[in-house]
Write a protein that holds these residues in place. Structure first.
Motif, short mmCIF file in Angstrom:
data_model
loop_
_atom_site.label_atom_id
_atom_site.label_comp_id
_atom_site.label_asym_id
_atom_site.label_seq_id
_atom_site.Cartn_x
_atom_site.Cartn_y
_atom_site.Cartn_z
N HIS A 52 37.73 -82.70 28.06
CA HIS A 52 37.05 -83.77 27.30
C HIS A 52 35.96 -83.39 26.84
CE1 HIS A 52 36.85 -88.40 27.07
NE2 HIS A 52 36.58 -87.92 25.97
N GLU A 56 34.94 -82.68 22.39
CA GLU A 56 33.72 -83.35 21.91
C GLU A 56 32.81 -82.23 21.02
OE1 GLU A 56 33.14 -86.57 21.51
OE2 GLU A 56 34.11 -87.54 23.03
N LYS A 117 41.08 -75.65 28.07
CA LYS A 117 41.30 -76.29 26.87
C LYS A 117 40.64 -77.09 25.90
CE LYS A 117 46.65 -76.36 27.97
NZ LYS A 117 46.63 -75.88 29.14
N SER A 120 43.96 -80.81 21.01
CA SER A 120 44.69 -80.24 19.81
C SER A 120 44.35 -80.58 18.53
CB SER A 120 46.22 -80.33 19.98
OG SER A 120 46.38 -81.89 20.20
N ASN A 146 42.76 -94.08 23.91
CA ASN A 146 42.71 -93.26 25.26
C ASN A 146 41.43 -93.67 26.19
OD1 ASN A 146 41.79 -90.33 26.27
ND2 ASN A 146 43.84 -90.43 26.49
N PHE A 209 47.43 -88.08 22.54
CA PHE A 209 47.92 -88.71 23.71
C PHE A 209 48.54 -87.82 24.81
CE2 PHE A 209 47.18 -91.70 20.58
CZ PHE A 209 46.38 -92.58 21.20
N PRO A 211 51.78 -85.00 25.95
CA PRO A 211 53.17 -84.91 25.71
C PRO A 211 53.91 -86.20 26.46
CG PRO A 211 52.65 -83.54 27.58
CD PRO A 211 51.19 -83.87 27.06
N ASN A 218 51.01 -83.55 34.72
CA ASN A 218 49.62 -84.12 35.70
C ASN A 218 49.76 -85.52 35.86
OD1 ASN A 218 48.49 -81.57 35.64
ND2 ASN A 218 48.21 -81.68 33.58
N SER A 219 50.72 -86.28 35.05
CA SER A 219 50.29 -87.97 34.84
C SER A 219 50.68 -88.65 36.17
CB SER A 219 51.34 -88.36 33.67
OG SER A 219 50.75 -88.37 32.64
#
Ligand code: FAQ
Length: 327
Positions: A52, A56, A117, A120, A146, A209, A211, A218-219
């Motif tokens: 995250h 930014e 990461k 995207s 989100n 958001f 996949p 991971n959700s």
């Protein structure tokens, strides 16, 4: 009760630290940096908060490229302030991540080496000034959808950082919408610029958001730990439902022939983004991945002297304080 549930209960019964953690999560209370936490929880938080924060920081580049070409002093001042806000968001998030025992330096190394990461969306180019408005409206809009639930995430420093970030993102979204509204009241050429920009950013915004739920490794665990509060697909649906009336008010359309209101579901149906393209972008093969990382690496290297000077200054201050204390 499943075998996994039984195992979790057994562990909790024999391990008071795990039991305390489970109780805090179960009550919807917050875990703080000095509390005991499972290694997997810490690793997941570092992964998500770092990703995250990097988003930014890298996210400053697509809009930053237009600061020198803003069409008026007013637009330039607004854009400058927005891009500076993104830098601030990155810093709050790196600070939240540091409370988990990783330094900002380590995180930056992981970003520029490709080990961690970032979103995207920031690997797509900004081709016209309308893109500044579209990023504000759709990209910040998706970010808000989100991130508002993340204000209630289970890790204290992350949730508290998100409260301030969300307030600023709301302002960013409005400035983007206002910019596009101004252009839509201009010439045919300006209206066409807005529509062309929206056509390019709609699908990448939906990809932000993550996949689809059944392909999101991971959700389930992140939701059980209260790190994520909603699934990727639920938030994507919320974003589509929120954006459709805004597009109508603006006078633009989304490039999705399957987009329509579904009375039975009480939501809009919509098509799927190109998930192969998403995977390519996430793997580093998007239109701007190489450029974004090269730019970030150069900025980091160019800033080395500032870090060295700050470290030398801190050491000097510390030795002056020690000498003063000894005298
Ligand atoms: N891009 O299992 P899941 C902004 C990865 S800030 C790249 O579903 P998770 C502000 C994911 O990491 C935008 N990678 O993962 C702004 C995982 O890989 P890993 C950033 C993605 O974590 C506006 C794998 O795919 N916001 O825009 C993406 O449960 C304007 C499997 O995915 C946040 O970071 C993606 N879009 O859910 C700035 C919000 N999606 O790590 C400037 C916080 C997924 O296992 C201008 N993050 N992946 O190797 C989150 O809410 C979550 O991390 C998700 C992904 C929802 C992004």
């Amino acid at each position: 009760m499943t075998a996994t549930d039984t195992a979790a209960t057994d562990t909790a019964a024999t391990d008071p630290l795990q039991a305390g953690f489970d109780t805090t999560i179960g009550h919807g209370d917050r875990i703080e940096p000095r509390d005991w936490m499972p290694d997997g929880y810490r690793r997941t938080l570092v992964r998500q908060i770092a990703q995250h924060a990097h988003s930014e920081i890298i996210g400053m580049q697509p809009e930053g490229a237009w600061i020198g070409r803003a069409p008026s002093l007013r637009r330039k001042a607004i854009l400058l302030a927005k891009v500076q806000d993104e830098a601030g968001h990155g810093l709050y998030l790196y600070s939240a991540c540091e409370t988990l025992g990783v330094s900002r330096g380590e995180l930056t190394e992981k970003l520029i080496s490709g080990a961690q990461k970032y979103s995207s969306i920031f690997n797509y180019p900004t081709l016209s000034y309308a893109d500044v408005g579209t990023i504000g409206w759709l990209v910040d809009g998706a970010a808000i959808c989100n991130q508002v639930p993340l204000c209630r995430t289970s890790f204290g420093p992350y949730g508290r950082a998100m409260i301030r970030i969300c307030k600023e993102e709301s302002f960013h979204q409005r400035q983007g919408y206002e910019l596009l509204m101004t252009m839509m009241q201009g010439t045919d050429e300006q209206r066409a610029m807005v529509q062309e920009s929206v056509n390019r950013f709609w699908w990448p915004a939906l990809m932000m958001f993550g996949p689809p739920d059944d392909e999101s490794p991971n959700s389930a665990q992140s939701m059980a730990w209260g790190i994520k509060r909603n699934s990727n697909d639920d938030l994507r649906q919320r974003f589509v439902d929120m954006s459709v009336p805004q597009a109508a008010a603006l006078g633009v359309t989304f490039p999705d022939p399957e987009l329509r209101w579904n009375d039975e579901r009480g939501h809009h149906d919509f098509g799927q983004p190109d998930w192969d393209e998403f995977m390519q972008v996430v793997k580093g093969n998007g239109p701007c991945n190489t450029q974004r990382i090269a730019h970030r690496r150069k900025a980091h290297e160019d800033g080395a002297w500032v870090r060295e000077a700050a470290t030398a200054y801190a050491a000097k201050q510390a030795s002056v304080a020690t000498a003063g204390g000894a005298a």
